[in-house]
Design a protein around this motif. Structure first.
Motif, PDB file in Angstrom:
ATOM      1  N   ALA A 151      22.712  -6.160  34.662  1.00  0.00           N
ATOM      2  CA  ALA A 151      22.104  -7.162  34.482  1.00  0.00           C
ATOM      3  C   ALA A 151      20.765  -7.036  33.056  1.00  0.00           C
ATOM      4  CB  ALA A 151      21.196  -7.902  35.836  1.00  0.00           C
ATOM      5  N   GLY A 152      19.896  -6.101  33.668  1.00  0.00           N
ATOM      6  CA  GLY A 152      18.923  -5.664  32.230  1.00  0.00           C
ATOM      7  C   GLY A 152      19.723  -5.195  30.955  1.00  0.00           C
ATOM      8  N   VAL A 153      20.626  -4.093  31.031  1.00  0.00           N
ATOM      9  CA  VAL A 153      21.195  -3.826  30.168  1.00  0.00           C
ATOM     10  C   VAL A 153      21.827  -4.977  29.258  1.00  0.00           C
ATOM     11  CG1 VAL A 153      22.883  -2.098  29.559  1.00  0.00           C
ATOM     12  CG2 VAL A 153      21.593  -1.368  30.945  1.00  0.00           C
ATOM     13  N   VAL A 154      23.026  -6.186  29.874  1.00  0.00           N
ATOM     14  CA  VAL A 154      23.585  -7.202  29.184  1.00  0.00           C
ATOM     15  C   VAL A 154      22.574  -7.931  28.920  1.00  0.00           C
ATOM     16  CG1 VAL A 154      23.941  -9.308  29.766  1.00  0.00           C
ATOM     17  CG2 VAL A 154      25.672  -6.907  31.325  1.00  0.00           C
ATOM     18  N   ALA A 155      21.282  -8.009  29.797  1.00  0.00           N
ATOM     19  CA  ALA A 155      20.242  -8.864  28.563  1.00  0.00           C
ATOM     20  C   ALA A 155      19.833  -8.451  27.274  1.00  0.00           C
ATOM     21  CB  ALA A 155      19.701  -9.623  29.508  1.00  0.00           C
ATOM     22  N   LEU A 156      19.789  -7.449  27.567  1.00  0.00           N
ATOM     23  CA  LEU A 156      19.566  -6.262  26.092  1.00  0.00           C
ATOM     24  C   LEU A 156      20.007  -6.115  25.159  1.00  0.00           C
ATOM     25  CD1 LEU A 156      17.545  -4.601  24.746  1.00  0.00           C
ATOM     26  CD2 LEU A 156      18.456  -2.967  25.657  1.00  0.00           C
ATOM     27  N   ALA A 157      21.989  -6.614  25.699  1.00  0.00           N
ATOM     28  CA  ALA A 157      22.843  -6.093  24.239  1.00  0.00           C
ATOM     29  C   ALA A 157      22.612  -8.170  24.055  1.00  0.00           C
ATOM     30  CB  ALA A 157      23.881  -6.029  25.337  1.00  0.00           C
ATOM     31  N   ALA A 158      22.863  -8.769  24.880  1.00  0.00           N
ATOM     32  CA  ALA A 158      22.835 -10.797  24.401  1.00  0.00           C
ATOM     33  C   ALA A 158      21.539 -10.368  23.354  1.00  0.00           C
ATOM     34  CB  ALA A 158      22.456 -11.091  25.203  1.00  0.00           C
ATOM     35  N   LEU A 159      20.518  -9.760  23.697  1.00  0.00           N
ATOM     36  CA  LEU A 159      18.812  -9.974  22.676  1.00  0.00           C
ATOM     37  C   LEU A 159      19.260  -9.158  21.174  1.00  0.00           C
ATOM     38  CD1 LEU A 159      15.973 -11.255  22.111  1.00  0.00           C
ATOM     39  CD2 LEU A 159      15.653  -8.956  23.208  1.00  0.00           C
ATOM     40  N   GLY A 160      19.843  -7.872  21.754  1.00  0.00           N
ATOM     41  CA  GLY A 160      20.168  -7.345  20.257  1.00  0.00           C
ATOM     42  C   GLY A 160      21.026  -8.242  19.140  1.00  0.00           C
ATOM     43  N   PHE A 161      22.794  -8.047  19.960  1.00  0.00           N
ATOM     44  CA  PHE A 161      23.298  -8.767  18.947  1.00  0.00           C
ATOM     45  C   PHE A 161      22.728 -10.387  18.473  1.00  0.00           C
ATOM     46  CE2 PHE A 161      26.763 -12.202  19.362  1.00  0.00           C
ATOM     47  CZ  PHE A 161      27.858 -10.624  18.374  1.00  0.00           C
ATOM     48  N   SER A 162      22.194 -11.026  19.037  1.00  0.00           N
ATOM     49  CA  SER A 162      21.577 -12.333  18.678  1.00  0.00           C
ATOM     50  C   SER A 162      20.512 -11.983  17.600  1.00  0.00           C
ATOM     51  CB  SER A 162      21.094 -13.368  19.785  1.00  0.00           C
ATOM     52  OG  SER A 162      19.733 -12.844  20.115  1.00  0.00           O
ATOM     53  N   ARG A 163      19.440 -10.989  17.826  1.00  0.00           N
ATOM     54  CA  ARG A 163      18.668 -10.944  16.585  1.00  0.00           C
ATOM     55  C   ARG A 163      19.797 -10.486  15.299  1.00  0.00           C
ATOM     56  NH1 ARG A 163      14.976 -14.877  16.985  1.00  0.00           N
ATOM     57  NH2 ARG A 163      14.315 -15.072  19.022  1.00  0.00           N
ATOM     58  N   SER A 164      21.101  -9.370  15.863  1.00  0.00           N
ATOM     59  CA  SER A 164      21.311  -8.479  14.724  1.00  0.00           C
ATOM     60  C   SER A 164      22.330  -9.241  13.773  1.00  0.00           C
ATOM     61  CB  SER A 164      22.175  -7.139  15.344  1.00  0.00           C
ATOM     62  OG  SER A 164      20.941  -6.706  16.304  1.00  0.00           O
ATOM     63  N   VAL A 165      22.329 -10.717  14.396  1.00  0.00           N
ATOM     64  CA  VAL A 165      23.382 -11.174  13.498  1.00  0.00           C
ATOM     65  C   VAL A 165      22.634 -12.556  12.073  1.00  0.00           C
ATOM     66  CG1 VAL A 165      25.914 -12.217  13.476  1.00  0.00           C
ATOM     67  CG2 VAL A 165      25.770 -10.496  14.558  1.00  0.00           C
ATOM     68  N   ARG A 166      23.289 -13.010  11.373  1.00  0.00           N
ATOM     69  CA  ARG A 166      22.490 -13.656  10.510  1.00  0.00           C
ATOM     70  C   ARG A 166      23.563 -15.079  11.129  1.00  0.00           C
ATOM     71  NH1 ARG A 166      18.793 -14.493   7.139  1.00  0.00           N
ATOM     72  NH2 ARG A 166      18.299 -16.270   6.146  1.00  0.00           N
ATOM     73  N   TRP A 167      23.248 -16.042  11.974  1.00  0.00           N
ATOM     74  CA  TRP A 167      24.061 -17.056  12.347  1.00  0.00           C
ATOM     75  C   TRP A 167      24.333 -18.014  11.116  1.00  0.00           C
ATOM     76  CZ3 TRP A 167      26.942 -16.217  16.331  1.00  0.00           C
ATOM     77  CH2 TRP A 167      26.147 -15.170  17.336  1.00  0.00           C
ATOM     78  N   PRO A 168      25.113 -19.274  10.755  1.00  0.00           N
ATOM     79  CA  PRO A 168      25.188 -19.989  10.117  1.00  0.00           C
ATOM     80  C   PRO A 168      23.655 -21.029   9.893  1.00  0.00           C
ATOM     81  CG  PRO A 168      26.983 -20.231  10.931  1.00  0.00           C
ATOM     82  CD  PRO A 168      25.950 -19.008  11.859  1.00  0.00           C
ATOM     83  N   ASP A 169      23.640 -21.416  11.084  1.00  0.00           N
ATOM     84  CA  ASP A 169      21.783 -22.026  10.849  1.00  0.00           C
ATOM     85  C   ASP A 169      20.837 -21.178  10.610  1.00  0.00           C
ATOM     86  OD1 ASP A 169      22.356 -21.155  13.581  1.00  0.00           O
ATOM     87  OD2 ASP A 169      21.676 -22.827  14.321  1.00  0.00           O
ATOM     88  N   ASP A 170      20.831 -20.320  10.499  1.00  0.00           N
ATOM     89  CA  ASP A 170      19.297 -19.162  10.623  1.00  0.00           C
ATOM     90  C   ASP A 170      18.695 -19.433   9.111  1.00  0.00           C
ATOM     91  OD1 ASP A 170      19.032 -18.700  12.927  1.00  0.00           O
ATOM     92  OD2 ASP A 170      19.888 -16.479  12.702  1.00  0.00           O
TER      93      ASP A 170
END
Length: 428
Positions: A95-114
């Motif tokens: 679960a920690g690995v998946v959570a880290l992946a989620a955090l990394g993905f959300s911060r690595s991509v520039r979302w349209p509203d960012d």
């Protein structure tokens, strides 16, 4: 240089270097640095724990290789030690690995509203967000603005996943310095499945997967949340049962921990490993509640009828295994807990539906929720694994097939009682 500084440096490199990667530089670096962060933390902890243990004769390279193997194990890989295979993934670690992946993905991509938020605030991106930022004003040509990767484009997460896989392959090569060899076919779990789950969770939270979920039958859509809540409730029950057993036998557990002589830091790492495996043990507790019971080794079984014991591996928490002998008949009343969980699932489903919905729709939705709950627990048991070595330790934990059938029956009984009561109330 700290990890956060590494992320910042990814967007301050010369323009010529950035142009080599174009719009895909941020995702691929984000995936690689996210995986690298997780690998560094796990490998450092394991290496320090091994090297600082009293009387340790392990070389630095071997310790690092073992730590790298542990990181792959947390992602779901199986490890080979000689002729033995360790198929035991601590679920909390996964679960920690998946959570880290989620955090990394959300911060690595520039979302349209960012961009709108950043412009309104007047501040530049920070942390991992800097991976997707535009070039600084002093080295960017306004006539050629860089186009950020579209987070909804499958190529974006494929590129991000590619960066993660590169680090995963390097971690696999590092294991060659140690005594443990990951089973090649199982590397798809830490290389692909774990990070993909993290990225999918981010997309789901943003509503980008709603179209995919809308293709499911309506009864299944309504059943997903109550079913997962029922599985979580059962897992909490099983984990509580195991925690009570550990508290009751805490002196024996502490004795085994001391006998291992792992030292201060090694002891902390060993304790952390057991905490990360607590959901695995919780599943064994669920199996005890449901009836099939669980095994700690060949000849060491615990179920409603009683406990049998044999020579156990030197894992401190295993010292909480009940003494050999029969259990009181009242122990069988524990089966009421899965039945209550089934009733809870049915109540959650009916509470989300119109009271006047047809009985057929209610039965289909409740039945789907029960199946979701059982399938989730069986899937967790399969991912968690059931082998700690060869021979007597090749089959430990809960029997997945028997557990699934028992839970299907017991949750079904509880759900049927609630459904019957609902029908009776409508006919009054």
């Amino acid at each position: 240089m700290t990890v956060m500084e590494m992320f910042r440096a990814a967007t301050t490199q010369p323009r010529a270097t950035r142009d080599l990667g174009g719009r895909w530089t941020a995702p691929v670096l984000g995936g690689a640095l996210t995986a690298l962060l997780g690998w560094l933390v796990v490998t450092a902890l394991v290496t320090l724990g091994v090297l600082t243990a009293p009387h340790s004769q392990t070389s630095f390279g071997s310790a690092v290789g073992g730590g790298s193997a542990v990181w792959l194990l947390l992602g779901g890989a199986r490890l080979g030690i000689g002729d033995a295979v360790v198929a035991f993934t601590p679920l909390l670690g996964l679960a920690g690995v998946v959570a880290l992946a989620a955090l990394g993905f959300s911060r690595s991509v520039r979302w349209p509203d960012d961009g709108d938020v950043d412009d309104a605030a007047g501040d530049g991106p920070t942390g991992i967000d800097a991976l997707s930022a535009r070039s600084d004003a002093d080295d960017t040509d306004p006539a050629e603005p860089s186009e950020p990767a579209d987070p909804e484009d499958p190529r974006t997460w494929a590129t991000w996943l590619g960066g993660w896989i590169v680090v995963g392959v390097l971690a696999w090569l590092v294991t060659l310095a140690g005594p443990v060899r990951p089973v090649a076919i199982t590397l798809v779990l830490p290389f692909v499945l774990a990070p993909a789950l993290g990225a999918a969770w981010v997309l789901h939270r943003r509503g980008d997967l709603d179209d995919l979920l809308d293709r499911l039958p309506s009864s299944v859509q309504r059943a997903l949340r109550p079913g997962l809540q029922g599985a979580a409730a059962l897992l909490v029950m099983g984990t509580t049962l195991i925690a009570l057993a550990v508290v009751f036998h805490v002196s024996r557990v502490a004795h085994v921990q001391a006998e291992l002589g792992a030292g201060l830091l090694g002891g902390l790492v060993l304790t952390l490993a057991q905490v990360l495996a607590l959901p695995n043990l919780g599943l064994w507790g669920v199996s005890f509640l449901a009836g099939p019971g669980f095994d700690l080794a060949e000849g060491a079984h615990a179920g409603w009828g009683g406990a049998e014991t044999s020579l156990l591996p030197l894992i401190p928490v295993f010292a909480a295994h009940p003494e050999p002998g029969g259990f009181p008949v009242v122990t069988r009343l524990l089966v009421l807990l899965p039945v209550i969980a089934g009733a809870y699932v049915a109540r959650r489903v009916l509470g989300s539906m119109s009271r006047l919905a047809s009985p057929g729709v209610k039965v289909a939705t409740v039945g789907s929720a029960v199946v979701v709950a059982v399938a989730a627990l069986v899937a967790l048991d399969a991912v968690g694994g059931g082998s700690l070595g060869a021979a007597r330790l090749s089959d430990v934990g809960a029997p997945a097939a028997a557990l699934g059938l028992a839970l299907l029956l017991e949750l079904g009984i509880g759900a049927a009682v609630v459904l019957g009561r609902d029908v009776w109330r409508l006919r009054r």
